[in-house]
Design a protein around this motif. Structure first.
Motif, short mmCIF file in Angstrom:
data_model
loop_
_atom_site.label_atom_id
_atom_site.label_comp_id
_atom_site.label_asym_id
_atom_site.label_seq_id
_atom_site.Cartn_x
_atom_site.Cartn_y
_atom_site.Cartn_z
N UNK A 1 -18.18 80.90 -2.82
CA UNK A 1 -17.76 80.47 -4.15
C UNK A 1 -17.62 81.67 -5.09
N UNK A 2 -18.55 82.61 -4.98
CA UNK A 2 -18.42 83.83 -5.77
C UNK A 2 -17.18 84.62 -5.35
N UNK A 3 -16.98 84.70 -4.04
CA UNK A 3 -15.83 85.44 -3.54
C UNK A 3 -14.52 84.78 -3.96
N UNK A 4 -14.49 83.45 -3.95
CA UNK A 4 -13.27 82.75 -4.37
C UNK A 4 -13.01 82.94 -5.86
N UNK A 5 -14.10 83.02 -6.63
CA UNK A 5 -13.93 83.31 -8.05
C UNK A 5 -13.32 84.69 -8.26
N UNK A 6 -13.84 85.66 -7.52
CA UNK A 6 -13.27 87.00 -7.59
C UNK A 6 -11.83 87.01 -7.05
N UNK B 1 -17.44 95.03 -6.32
CA UNK B 1 -18.29 93.94 -6.82
C UNK B 1 -18.64 92.96 -5.70
N UNK B 2 -17.66 92.65 -4.85
CA UNK B 2 -17.89 91.68 -3.78
C UNK B 2 -18.90 92.21 -2.76
N UNK B 3 -18.90 93.51 -2.51
CA UNK B 3 -19.88 94.09 -1.59
C UNK B 3 -21.29 93.91 -2.13
N UNK B 4 -21.47 94.17 -3.41
CA UNK B 4 -22.80 94.03 -4.03
C UNK B 4 -23.28 92.58 -3.94
N UNK C 1 -22.75 87.34 8.80
CA UNK C 1 -21.49 86.67 8.46
C UNK C 1 -21.24 86.70 6.95
N UNK C 2 -22.30 86.46 6.18
CA UNK C 2 -22.17 86.47 4.72
C UNK C 2 -21.74 87.85 4.24
N UNK C 3 -22.34 88.89 4.81
CA UNK C 3 -21.98 90.24 4.37
C UNK C 3 -20.54 90.57 4.74
N UNK C 4 -20.14 90.25 5.97
CA UNK C 4 -18.79 90.58 6.41
C UNK C 4 -17.73 89.73 5.73
N UNK C 5 -18.15 88.64 5.11
CA UNK C 5 -17.20 87.73 4.48
C UNK C 5 -16.70 88.24 3.13
N UNK C 6 -17.21 89.39 2.69
CA UNK C 6 -16.87 89.85 1.34
C UNK C 6 -15.40 90.23 1.20
N UNK C 7 -14.77 90.69 2.26
CA UNK C 7 -13.44 91.28 2.13
C UNK C 7 -12.32 90.25 2.25
N UNK C 8 -12.50 89.25 3.12
CA UNK C 8 -11.39 88.34 3.43
C UNK C 8 -10.90 87.54 2.22
N UNK C 9 -11.79 86.91 1.43
CA UNK C 9 -11.29 86.17 0.26
C UNK C 9 -10.59 87.07 -0.76
N UNK C 10 -11.08 88.31 -0.88
CA UNK C 10 -10.46 89.23 -1.84
C UNK C 10 -9.04 89.57 -1.41
#
Length: 349
Positions: free
Chosen positions: A218-223, A253-256, A296-305
Protein backbone atom coordinates in the motif's frame (compact mmCIF):
# COMPACT_ATOMS: atom_id res chain seq x y z
CA UNK A 1 -8.41 0.65 -15.83
CA UNK A 2 -8.17 3.67 -13.54
CA UNK A 3 -4.48 4.06 -14.27
CA UNK A 4 -5.50 5.40 -17.68
CA UNK A 5 -7.15 8.31 -15.87
CA UNK A 6 -3.91 8.86 -14.01
CA UNK A 7 -1.88 9.10 -17.20
CA UNK A 8 -4.29 11.03 -19.41
CA UNK A 9 -5.43 13.44 -16.70
CA UNK A 10 -1.83 13.92 -15.60
CA UNK A 11 -0.85 14.83 -19.14
CA UNK A 12 -3.85 17.15 -19.49
CA UNK A 13 -2.99 18.85 -16.21
CA UNK A 14 0.64 19.26 -17.23
CA UNK A 15 -0.46 20.77 -20.55
CA UNK A 16 -2.95 23.03 -18.70
CA UNK A 17 -5.86 21.51 -20.61
CA UNK A 18 -8.00 21.54 -17.49
CA UNK A 19 -11.43 21.32 -19.11
CA UNK A 20 -10.60 17.92 -20.62
CA UNK A 21 -10.03 16.33 -17.22
CA UNK A 22 -13.67 16.25 -16.15
CA UNK A 23 -14.64 14.67 -19.47
CA UNK A 24 -11.94 12.03 -19.06
CA UNK A 25 -13.21 11.25 -15.56
CA UNK A 26 -16.79 10.74 -16.74
CA UNK A 27 -15.64 8.63 -19.67
CA UNK A 28 -13.68 6.42 -17.30
CA UNK A 29 -16.60 6.02 -14.90
CA UNK A 30 -18.85 4.89 -17.76
CA UNK A 31 -16.36 2.21 -18.79
CA UNK A 32 -15.73 1.14 -15.21
CA UNK A 33 -19.42 0.70 -14.50
CA UNK A 34 -19.71 -1.40 -17.65
CA UNK A 35 -16.86 -3.60 -16.43
CA UNK A 36 -18.55 -3.86 -13.03
CA UNK A 37 -21.72 -5.18 -14.65
CA UNK A 38 -19.72 -7.92 -16.36
CA UNK A 39 -17.87 -8.82 -13.15
CA UNK A 40 -21.14 -8.99 -11.23
CA UNK A 41 -21.91 -12.35 -12.84
CA UNK A 42 -18.55 -13.74 -11.75
CA UNK A 43 -19.10 -12.51 -8.21
CA UNK A 44 -22.62 -13.95 -8.05
CA UNK A 45 -21.59 -17.38 -9.31
CA UNK A 46 -18.18 -17.39 -7.62
CA UNK A 47 -19.01 -20.55 -5.67
CA UNK A 48 -19.41 -22.58 -8.85
CA UNK A 49 -16.21 -21.10 -10.23
CA UNK A 50 -14.24 -21.98 -7.10
CA UNK A 51 -15.54 -25.54 -7.18
CA UNK A 52 -14.67 -25.81 -10.87
CA UNK A 53 -11.02 -25.02 -10.16
CA UNK A 54 -10.86 -27.60 -7.39
CA UNK A 55 -11.50 -25.63 -4.20
CA UNK A 56 -13.13 -27.44 -1.29
CA UNK A 57 -16.86 -27.19 -0.64
CA UNK A 58 -16.44 -25.08 2.51
CA UNK A 59 -14.08 -22.58 0.87
CA UNK A 60 -16.33 -22.27 -2.20
CA UNK A 61 -19.42 -21.74 -0.07
CA UNK A 62 -17.87 -19.06 2.12
CA UNK A 63 -16.25 -17.41 -0.87
CA UNK A 64 -19.60 -17.13 -2.63
CA UNK A 65 -21.28 -15.64 0.44
CA UNK A 66 -18.63 -12.96 0.75
CA UNK A 67 -18.46 -12.27 -2.99
CA UNK A 68 -22.19 -11.69 -3.24
CA UNK A 69 -22.00 -9.34 -0.29
CA UNK A 70 -19.38 -7.12 -1.93
CA UNK A 71 -21.14 -6.74 -5.28
CA UNK A 72 -22.26 -3.27 -4.20
CA UNK A 73 -18.66 -2.49 -3.32
CA UNK A 74 -17.70 -3.42 -6.87
CA UNK A 75 -19.77 -0.55 -8.27
CA UNK A 76 -18.45 1.86 -5.65
CA UNK A 77 -14.95 0.82 -6.62
CA UNK A 78 -15.78 1.55 -10.27
CA UNK A 79 -16.56 5.16 -9.36
CA UNK A 80 -13.99 5.67 -6.61
CA UNK A 81 -10.87 4.60 -8.51
CA UNK A 82 -11.13 7.08 -11.40
CA UNK A 83 -12.29 9.78 -9.00
CA UNK A 84 -9.19 9.37 -6.86
CA UNK A 85 -6.91 9.34 -9.91
CA UNK A 86 -8.64 12.49 -11.16
CA UNK A 87 -7.81 14.27 -7.91
CA UNK A 88 -4.29 12.87 -7.69
CA UNK A 89 -3.53 14.14 -11.19
CA UNK A 90 -4.17 17.66 -9.83
CA UNK A 91 -1.86 17.04 -6.87
CA UNK A 92 -4.86 17.04 -4.53
CA UNK A 93 -3.57 14.53 -2.02
CA UNK A 94 -4.15 15.76 1.54
CA UNK A 95 -7.96 15.98 1.24
CA UNK A 96 -7.99 12.46 -0.19
CA UNK A 97 -5.87 11.23 2.70
CA UNK A 98 -8.08 12.83 5.36
CA UNK A 99 -11.27 11.56 3.73
CA UNK A 100 -9.83 8.05 3.45
CA UNK A 101 -8.67 8.13 7.07
CA UNK A 102 -12.11 9.17 8.28
CA UNK A 103 -13.84 6.46 6.27
CA UNK A 104 -11.29 3.90 7.46
CA UNK A 105 -11.92 4.71 11.12
CA UNK A 106 -15.67 4.51 10.55
CA UNK A 107 -15.21 1.21 8.74
CA UNK A 108 -13.22 -0.27 11.63
CA UNK A 109 -15.94 0.73 14.08
CA UNK A 110 -18.75 -0.63 11.92
CA UNK A 111 -16.88 -3.87 11.27
CA UNK A 112 -16.33 -4.38 14.99
CA UNK A 113 -20.01 -3.80 15.68
CA UNK A 114 -21.17 -6.07 12.87
CA UNK A 115 -18.80 -8.94 13.63
CA UNK A 116 -18.37 -8.91 17.39
CA UNK A 117 -21.50 -7.21 18.73
CA UNK A 118 -24.24 -8.26 16.31
CA UNK A 119 -22.44 -11.39 15.01
CA UNK A 120 -23.55 -11.03 11.38
CA UNK A 121 -20.57 -13.00 10.06
CA UNK A 122 -19.32 -12.88 6.49
CA UNK A 123 -22.44 -11.23 5.09
CA UNK A 124 -22.20 -8.42 7.62
CA UNK A 125 -18.50 -7.91 6.93
CA UNK A 126 -19.10 -7.77 3.18
CA UNK A 127 -22.00 -5.34 3.40
CA UNK A 128 -20.04 -3.13 5.79
CA UNK A 129 -17.23 -3.02 3.26
CA UNK A 130 -19.68 -2.04 0.53
CA UNK A 131 -21.18 0.71 2.69
CA UNK A 132 -17.76 2.14 3.53
CA UNK A 133 -16.75 2.29 -0.12
CA UNK A 134 -19.96 4.05 -1.13
CA UNK A 135 -19.50 6.53 1.70
CA UNK A 136 -16.00 7.20 0.37
CA UNK A 137 -17.44 7.77 -3.12
CA UNK A 138 -19.96 10.23 -1.70
CA UNK A 139 -17.33 12.27 0.14
CA UNK A 140 -14.95 12.35 -2.83
CA UNK A 141 -17.79 13.38 -5.13
CA UNK A 142 -18.84 16.20 -2.80
CA UNK A 143 -15.26 17.42 -2.67
CA UNK A 144 -15.01 17.55 -6.47
CA UNK A 145 -18.30 19.43 -6.79
CA UNK A 146 -17.83 21.87 -3.91
CA UNK A 147 -14.08 22.48 -3.76
CA UNK A 148 -12.77 25.59 -5.56
CA UNK A 149 -9.64 23.60 -6.45
CA UNK A 150 -11.71 21.63 -8.97
CA UNK A 151 -13.50 24.58 -10.55
CA UNK A 152 -11.40 24.47 -13.70
CA UNK A 153 -11.24 20.70 -14.06
CA UNK A 154 -14.83 19.74 -13.27
CA UNK A 155 -17.43 21.37 -15.48
CA UNK A 156 -20.36 19.13 -14.62
CA UNK A 157 -21.92 16.20 -16.43
CA UNK A 158 -21.65 16.30 -20.21
CA UNK A 159 -22.51 14.12 -23.20
CA UNK A 160 -18.98 14.74 -24.48
CA UNK A 161 -17.93 11.85 -22.26
CA UNK A 162 -19.55 9.44 -24.74
CA UNK A 163 -17.58 10.84 -27.67
CA UNK A 164 -14.30 9.08 -28.31
CA UNK A 165 -15.14 6.39 -25.79
CA UNK A 166 -13.92 3.55 -28.04
CA UNK A 167 -10.37 4.92 -28.48
CA UNK A 168 -10.26 5.55 -24.76
CA UNK A 169 -11.42 1.99 -24.11
CA UNK A 170 -8.57 0.60 -26.21
CA UNK A 171 -6.16 2.76 -24.26
CA UNK A 172 -7.50 1.73 -20.87
CA UNK A 173 -7.54 -1.96 -21.83
CA UNK A 174 -3.74 -2.01 -21.97
CA UNK A 175 -3.57 -0.30 -18.59
CA UNK A 176 -6.03 -2.77 -17.08
CA UNK A 177 -4.13 -5.70 -18.57
CA UNK A 178 -0.89 -4.56 -16.96
CA UNK A 179 -2.29 -4.10 -13.45
CA UNK A 180 -4.57 -7.13 -13.57
CA UNK A 181 -1.60 -9.36 -14.30
CA UNK A 182 0.08 -8.01 -11.17
CA UNK A 183 -2.98 -8.35 -8.94
CA UNK A 184 -4.24 -11.70 -10.22
CA UNK A 185 -0.88 -13.28 -9.54
CA UNK A 186 -1.27 -12.78 -5.80
CA UNK A 187 -4.88 -13.94 -5.88
CA UNK A 188 -3.82 -16.95 -7.93
CA UNK A 189 -1.35 -17.94 -5.23
CA UNK A 190 -4.17 -17.97 -2.68
CA UNK A 191 -6.33 -20.11 -4.96
CA UNK A 192 -3.49 -22.55 -5.58
CA UNK A 193 -2.80 -22.83 -1.87
CA UNK A 194 -6.32 -24.22 -1.51
CA UNK A 195 -5.26 -27.17 -3.66
CA UNK A 196 -2.31 -28.10 -1.45
CA UNK A 197 -2.66 -30.64 1.35
CA UNK A 198 -4.42 -29.22 4.44
CA UNK A 199 -6.11 -26.52 2.34
CA UNK A 200 -7.69 -24.61 5.22
CA UNK A 201 -4.37 -24.08 6.99
CA UNK A 202 -2.64 -23.33 3.69
CA UNK A 203 -5.21 -20.71 2.65
CA UNK A 204 -5.17 -19.09 6.10
CA UNK A 205 -1.38 -19.00 6.10
CA UNK A 206 -0.93 -17.53 2.64
CA UNK A 207 -3.74 -15.03 3.24
CA UNK A 208 -2.04 -13.72 6.38
CA UNK A 209 1.30 -13.53 4.57
CA UNK A 210 -0.34 -11.65 1.72
CA UNK A 211 -1.76 -9.20 4.25
CA UNK A 212 1.75 -8.52 5.51
CA UNK A 213 2.91 -8.02 1.95
CA UNK A 214 -0.04 -5.76 1.20
CA UNK A 215 0.80 -3.48 4.12
CA UNK A 216 4.09 -2.68 2.47
CA UNK A 217 2.50 -2.71 -0.96
CA UNK A 218 0.00 0.00 0.00
CA UNK A 219 2.87 2.35 0.75
CA UNK A 220 4.55 1.36 -2.49
CA UNK A 221 1.34 1.92 -4.46
CA UNK A 222 1.01 5.34 -2.89
CA UNK A 223 4.52 6.17 -4.01
CA UNK A 224 3.73 4.62 -7.39
CA UNK A 225 0.70 6.87 -7.82
CA UNK A 226 2.72 9.93 -6.84
CA UNK A 227 5.46 8.91 -9.25
CA UNK A 228 3.11 8.40 -12.18
CA UNK A 229 1.43 11.77 -11.63
CA UNK A 230 4.76 13.54 -11.26
CA UNK A 231 6.22 11.84 -14.33
CA UNK A 232 3.21 12.56 -16.56
CA UNK A 233 3.01 16.18 -15.40
CA UNK A 234 6.71 16.87 -15.90
CA UNK A 235 7.03 15.08 -19.23
CA UNK A 236 4.03 16.92 -20.64
CA UNK A 237 5.55 20.17 -19.35
CA UNK A 238 8.85 19.24 -21.11
CA UNK A 239 10.86 18.74 -17.90
CA UNK A 240 12.51 15.32 -18.40
CA UNK A 241 15.33 15.95 -15.91
CA UNK A 242 12.86 16.69 -13.13
CA UNK A 243 11.03 13.48 -13.99
CA UNK A 244 14.27 11.48 -13.83
CA UNK A 245 15.20 12.99 -10.47
CA UNK A 246 11.74 12.15 -9.12
CA UNK A 247 12.31 8.48 -9.95
CA UNK A 248 15.61 8.46 -8.04
CA UNK A 249 14.07 10.10 -4.98
CA UNK A 250 11.05 7.82 -4.80
CA UNK A 251 13.21 4.71 -5.13
CA UNK A 252 15.29 5.84 -2.17
CA UNK A 253 12.16 6.38 -0.09
CA UNK A 254 10.76 2.98 -1.06
CA UNK A 255 13.96 1.21 0.01
CA UNK A 256 13.76 2.78 3.48
CA UNK A 257 10.09 1.82 3.87
CA UNK A 258 10.75 -1.77 2.78
CA UNK A 259 13.65 -2.13 5.22
CA UNK A 260 11.43 -0.90 8.07
CA UNK A 261 8.61 -3.28 7.18
CA UNK A 262 11.00 -6.22 6.81
CA UNK A 263 12.43 -5.50 10.26
CA UNK A 264 8.94 -5.31 11.79
CA UNK A 265 7.95 -8.64 10.25
CA UNK A 266 11.11 -10.35 11.49
CA UNK A 267 10.90 -9.01 15.04
CA UNK A 268 7.14 -9.35 15.57
CA UNK A 269 6.40 -12.73 14.02
CA UNK A 270 3.97 -14.19 16.54
CA UNK A 271 2.22 -10.98 17.71
CA UNK A 272 1.42 -10.03 14.12
CA UNK A 273 -0.02 -13.47 13.39
CA UNK A 274 -2.27 -13.25 16.44
CA UNK A 275 -3.88 -10.15 14.94
CA UNK A 276 -5.43 -12.42 12.31
CA UNK A 277 -5.96 -15.78 13.98
CA UNK A 278 -5.85 -17.71 17.23
CA UNK A 279 -5.16 -21.04 15.52
CA UNK A 280 -1.80 -22.24 16.84
CA UNK A 281 -1.10 -24.32 13.73
CA UNK A 282 -1.60 -21.34 11.43
CA UNK A 283 0.50 -19.10 13.69
CA UNK A 284 3.32 -21.62 13.63
CA UNK A 285 3.12 -21.95 9.85
CA UNK A 286 3.16 -18.18 9.35
CA UNK A 287 6.14 -17.82 11.69
CA UNK A 288 8.08 -20.39 9.70
CA UNK A 289 7.48 -18.37 6.53
CA UNK A 290 8.42 -15.03 8.06
CA UNK A 291 12.09 -14.97 6.90
CA UNK A 292 11.05 -15.63 3.30
CA UNK A 293 8.27 -13.08 3.61
CA UNK A 294 10.67 -10.43 4.90
CA UNK A 295 12.88 -10.99 1.86
CA UNK A 296 9.85 -10.68 -0.43
CA UNK A 297 8.79 -7.44 1.25
CA UNK A 298 12.24 -5.95 0.79
CA UNK A 299 12.56 -7.00 -2.85
CA UNK A 300 9.07 -5.69 -3.57
CA UNK A 301 10.19 -2.08 -3.25
CA UNK A 302 11.18 -1.59 -6.88
CA UNK A 303 8.38 -3.20 -8.92
CA UNK A 304 5.47 -0.89 -7.94
CA UNK A 305 7.67 2.16 -8.47
CA UNK A 306 8.63 1.05 -11.96
CA UNK A 307 4.96 0.42 -12.67
CA UNK A 308 4.26 4.00 -11.63
CA UNK A 309 6.95 5.22 -14.01
CA UNK A 310 5.41 3.14 -16.80
CA UNK A 311 1.96 4.57 -16.11
CA UNK A 312 3.34 8.10 -16.17
CA UNK A 313 5.11 7.47 -19.47
CA UNK A 314 2.25 5.52 -21.06
CA UNK A 315 4.23 2.27 -21.40
CA UNK A 316 1.58 -0.01 -19.92
CA UNK A 317 1.37 -2.36 -22.90
CA UNK A 318 5.09 -3.14 -22.71
CA UNK A 319 4.95 -3.71 -18.95
CA UNK A 320 1.96 -6.02 -19.41
CA UNK A 321 4.09 -8.41 -21.47
CA UNK A 322 6.88 -8.20 -18.90
CA UNK A 323 4.42 -9.04 -16.12
CA UNK A 324 2.99 -11.92 -18.13
CA UNK A 325 6.42 -13.45 -18.61
CA UNK A 326 7.78 -12.87 -15.11
CA UNK A 327 4.71 -13.57 -12.98
CA UNK A 328 3.01 -16.33 -14.93
CA UNK A 329 5.41 -18.01 -17.34
CA UNK A 330 8.22 -18.09 -14.77
CA UNK A 331 6.85 -17.38 -11.28
CA UNK A 332 3.60 -19.33 -11.34
CA UNK A 333 5.12 -22.26 -13.21
CA UNK A 334 7.98 -22.62 -10.76
CA UNK A 335 5.57 -22.17 -7.85
CA UNK A 336 3.26 -24.93 -9.09
CA UNK A 337 6.11 -27.36 -9.63
CA UNK A 338 7.65 -26.75 -6.21
CA UNK A 339 4.31 -26.54 -4.43
CA UNK A 340 2.83 -29.77 -5.76
CA UNK A 341 5.91 -31.85 -6.48
CA UNK A 342 7.85 -31.14 -3.28
CA UNK A 343 7.06 -30.82 0.42
CA UNK A 344 7.63 -27.06 0.47
CA UNK A 345 3.89 -26.31 0.35
CA UNK A 346 2.94 -22.64 0.67
CA UNK A 347 6.58 -21.68 1.28
CA UNK A 348 7.10 -21.47 -2.49
CA UNK A 349 4.54 -18.66 -2.76
Amino acid sequence: MASAVQTVCGEAYGARNYSAMGIILQRAIILHLGAAVILTFLYWFSGSFLKAIGQSESIAEKGQVFSRGIILQLYAFAVSCPTQRFLQAQNIVNPLAFISLGVFLLHVLLTWLVLFVFDYGLVGAALTLSFSWWFLVLLNGLYIILSPRCNQTWGGLTVKAFKGIWPYFKLTAAYAWMLCLETWYNQGLILLSGLISHPTVSVDTISICMNYLNWDLQFMLGLSAATSVRISNELEAAHPRVARFSVIVVNGISIVISVVFSAIILTCQEPLSKLFTSDSEVIEEVSSLTPLLAISVFLNFIQPILSGVAIGCGWQAVVAYVNLASFYVIGLTVGCVLGFQTTLGVAVS
